[in-house]
Design a protein around this motif. Sequence first.
Motif, PDB file in Angstrom:
ATOM      1  N   GLN A  69     -20.162  -8.034   1.905  1.00 13.31           N
ATOM      2  CA  GLN A  69     -21.236  -7.760   0.358  1.00 13.31           C
ATOM      3  C   GLN A  69     -20.286  -7.986  -0.022  1.00 13.31           C
ATOM      4  O   GLN A  69     -18.909  -7.907  -0.286  1.00 13.31           O
ATOM      5  CB  GLN A  69     -21.416  -6.548   0.726  1.00 13.31           C
ATOM      6  N   GLU A  70     -20.809  -9.202  -1.329  1.00 13.17           N
ATOM      7  CA  GLU A  70     -19.952  -9.113  -2.390  1.00 13.17           C
ATOM      8  C   GLU A  70     -20.184  -8.418  -3.866  1.00 13.17           C
ATOM      9  O   GLU A  70     -21.143  -8.111  -3.740  1.00 13.17           O
ATOM     10  CB  GLU A  70     -19.529 -10.867  -2.843  1.00 13.17           C
ATOM     11  N   HIS A  71     -19.055  -8.518  -4.909  1.00 13.37           N
ATOM     12  CA  HIS A  71     -19.982  -8.024  -6.384  1.00 13.37           C
ATOM     13  C   HIS A  71     -18.725  -8.436  -7.660  1.00 13.37           C
ATOM     14  O   HIS A  71     -17.001  -9.551  -7.167  1.00 13.37           O
ATOM     15  CB  HIS A  71     -19.088  -6.307  -6.297  1.00 13.37           C
ATOM     16  N   PRO A  72     -18.889  -8.631  -8.069  1.00 13.52           N
ATOM     17  CA  PRO A  72     -18.205  -8.967  -9.210  1.00 13.52           C
ATOM     18  C   PRO A  72     -17.367  -8.164 -10.606  1.00 13.52           C
ATOM     19  O   PRO A  72     -17.509  -7.412  -9.937  1.00 13.52           O
ATOM     20  CB  PRO A  72     -19.218  -9.949 -10.615  1.00 13.52           C
ATOM     21  N   VAL A  73     -16.500  -8.678 -10.790  1.00 13.95           N
ATOM     22  CA  VAL A  73     -15.115  -7.337 -10.849  1.00 13.95           C
ATOM     23  C   VAL A  73     -15.415  -7.432 -12.434  1.00 13.95           C
ATOM     24  O   VAL A  73     -16.964  -7.990 -13.108  1.00 13.95           O
ATOM     25  CB  VAL A  73     -14.009  -8.170 -11.219  1.00 13.95           C
TER      26      VAL A  73
ATOM     27  N   ASN B 128      -5.794  -2.784  -4.692  1.00 15.66           N
ATOM     28  CA  ASN B 128      -6.657  -2.234  -5.585  1.00 15.66           C
ATOM     29  C   ASN B 128      -6.682  -2.823  -6.912  1.00 15.66           C
ATOM     30  O   ASN B 128      -8.247  -3.261  -7.661  1.00 15.66           O
ATOM     31  CB  ASN B 128      -6.704  -1.167  -6.102  1.00 15.66           C
ATOM     32  N   ASN B 129      -6.093  -3.862  -7.150  1.00 13.18           N
ATOM     33  CA  ASN B 129      -5.630  -4.842  -8.991  1.00 13.18           C
ATOM     34  C   ASN B 129      -5.738  -5.903  -8.250  1.00 13.18           C
ATOM     35  O   ASN B 129      -5.116  -6.643  -7.016  1.00 13.18           O
ATOM     36  CB  ASN B 129      -4.991  -4.041  -9.519  1.00 13.18           C
ATOM     37  N   LEU B 130      -6.339  -6.737  -9.006  1.00 16.46           N
ATOM     38  CA  LEU B 130      -6.335  -8.506  -9.095  1.00 16.46           C
ATOM     39  C   LEU B 130      -5.443  -8.703 -10.299  1.00 16.46           C
ATOM     40  O   LEU B 130      -5.583  -8.373 -11.372  1.00 16.46           O
ATOM     41  CB  LEU B 130      -7.430  -9.129  -9.140  1.00 16.46           C
ATOM     42  N   VAL B 131      -4.889 -10.318 -10.323  1.00 14.22           N
ATOM     43  CA  VAL B 131      -4.279 -10.468 -10.959  1.00 14.22           C
ATOM     44  C   VAL B 131      -4.221 -12.094 -11.122  1.00 14.22           C
ATOM     45  O   VAL B 131      -3.794 -12.693 -10.075  1.00 14.22           O
ATOM     46  CB  VAL B 131      -2.159 -10.235 -11.108  1.00 14.22           C
TER      47      VAL B 131
ATOM     48  N   THR C 256      -4.829  -8.367 -15.312  1.00 14.17           N
ATOM     49  CA  THR C 256      -5.497  -7.757 -13.873  1.00 14.17           C
ATOM     50  C   THR C 256      -6.632  -6.922 -14.546  1.00 14.17           C
ATOM     51  O   THR C 256      -6.394  -6.636 -15.899  1.00 14.17           O
ATOM     52  CB  THR C 256      -4.505  -6.692 -14.182  1.00 14.17           C
ATOM     53  N   VAL C 257      -6.621  -6.838 -13.194  1.00 11.90           N
ATOM     54  CA  VAL C 257      -8.786  -6.131 -13.995  1.00 11.90           C
ATOM     55  C   VAL C 257      -8.367  -5.144 -12.359  1.00 11.90           C
ATOM     56  O   VAL C 257      -8.116  -5.663 -11.462  1.00 11.90           O
ATOM     57  CB  VAL C 257      -9.887  -7.118 -13.889  1.00 11.90           C
ATOM     58  N   PRO C 258      -9.430  -4.401 -12.151  1.00  7.88           N
ATOM     59  CA  PRO C 258      -9.445  -3.599 -10.995  1.00  7.88           C
ATOM     60  C   PRO C 258     -10.724  -4.147  -9.999  1.00  7.88           C
ATOM     61  O   PRO C 258     -11.258  -4.784 -10.650  1.00  7.88           O
ATOM     62  CB  PRO C 258     -10.577  -2.292 -11.163  1.00  7.88           C
TER      63      PRO C 258
ATOM     64  N   GLY D 166     -14.712  -3.429  -9.410  1.00  3.32           N
ATOM     65  CA  GLY D 166     -16.038  -3.700 -10.377  1.00  3.32           C
ATOM     66  C   GLY D 166     -15.228  -2.987 -12.173  1.00  3.32           C
ATOM     67  O   GLY D 166     -16.273  -2.924 -12.886  1.00  3.32           O
ATOM     68  N   SER D 167     -15.139  -2.067 -11.653  1.00  3.72           N
ATOM     69  CA  SER D 167     -14.556  -0.964 -12.436  1.00  3.72           C
ATOM     70  C   SER D 167     -13.230  -1.088 -14.073  1.00  3.72           C
ATOM     71  O   SER D 167     -12.913  -2.796 -13.304  1.00  3.72           O
ATOM     72  CB  SER D 167     -14.576   0.326 -11.714  1.00  3.72           C
ATOM     73  N   GLY D 168     -13.586  -0.564 -14.329  1.00  5.78           N
ATOM     74  CA  GLY D 168     -12.590  -1.182 -15.950  1.00  5.78           C
ATOM     75  C   GLY D 168     -12.891  -2.004 -16.688  1.00  5.78           C
ATOM     76  O   GLY D 168     -14.050  -2.244 -16.958  1.00  5.78           O
TER      77      GLY D 168
END
Length: 350
Positions: free
Chosen positions: A292-296, A312-315, A327-329, A332-334
Motif C-alpha cells: 500500500q502507498e500513501h503521499p507524505v 521514519n524520515n525522508l530528506v 525533511t518530512v516524516p 504522512g504526518s507533520g
Amino acid sequence: MTKAPRTAPAADAMTNRNKLLVLLASVLVLASVAGVVGWSYQADRKDHVQAGKPAAGAGTVSLAPGGPPRIVFRSLEYGPHRDELSSVPADAPDGPRTYSGVKCMRFYAAAGTGICLQSEMGAYSETYTALVLDSSLQETRRIPLAGIPNRARVSPSGHMAAWTVFVGGDGYAQKTFSTRTSILDTRTGALQPSLEEYAVTKDGKPFHPADANFWGVTFIDDEHFYATLGSGGKTYLIHGDVTTKTATTLRTNLECPSLSPDGTKIAFKKRVPGLPENLPWRLYVLDLKTMQEHPVAETRSLDDQVAWSDDNNLVYSLPDYDAHLYTVPADGSGAPRVLAREALSPAWVR
C-alpha cells in the motif's frame, strides 16, 4: 497655391542635433535605471545568499563508520567551497561545515565507501567521471561516464555502487530522454555498464522494449536492488538481481525508489494528474509488506531520489533557487521543513 516655407539648413541641423541630444539623454537615463535595478538585484541576491551562510568548521571529512553520527553532502553555498563534499554533525545539520576539497555533482556513501560523480570542463567539451572513494575520500577507482550525472547509490555494505547518467535529453519530464545506469563491484572492479543488458520479465513474459530506460538504483544488499524502468510513457518499479542479470517489474508509476534502512519501505516520486508537465511528481511511500502507498506531507513537486535520515524520515531537495535540503516524516504526518541550506546529495555516516 502657396507652398509651405522651407526650413533653413541651419535650422534643420539644429533640430537634428536637438533630437540626437534628447535621444542620448534618454539612453543615459535608461542605462542608469538599468544599472540601479541590476545593482539592486545583485545586492539582493548577494544578501539573500549570504544570509544564514554556513560557517566553516575545523577537522577533516571522513566516511568511516563509528564516532558521532554526521551528514556528508555536496555544499552549494557560493564561494570557494561550492560543490565540495562537506560534513556536519547529524544533530546540527545547518551548523558549521567541514570542507573536503573534493567536488562532486552527485554523491552517496555507505559503510566507508563513497561514489562521487564529477564533471570537468575541457577546452572544447565537458567530460564526466565516476570516482570511488575510500573512507578518507581518497580515489580508489575512476570510470569515465557517458553523460550527465544524475543519480548515485552505494549498497549498505559499501561493496556495490550504482549511478545513472543522461546520455540524451536532460530531464525525466521530457517526452524523449535516454539514460544509462551502471553497477560496479567496488571490491573487484567488475562493471556492469548498462542495465539494458538485463533480461526483464513483465507479467510473466519477457519484456525488453527498444525504448527501455533504467534509472535510480537503490540497493537491498550486494546482489539485489530496486530501480525504475521507463518505456512507452510508463514507469515500472523493478526488482533486479546482479548475479543473474535479471529483473522483474512489480508495479507502475513509481520513479527513483529509495529503500528505507530497515528494508520495509520505499520512498519514491509519483506522477500525479493535473500538475505542470515539467514538474508532475509528488512524494510517496510504499509499504513493502502490504504494498500500500500513501503521499507524505510535502505537496510541492520534486525531482530527486530521496534519502532516509532514519527509518521514519525522508530528506530531499526541491528545484528552487537555493537547493536546500528538506525533511518530512515518511508516515504522512507533520510538515516539511528545511534541514540544511544550500546542500544536495546527502549521506548519513554512523
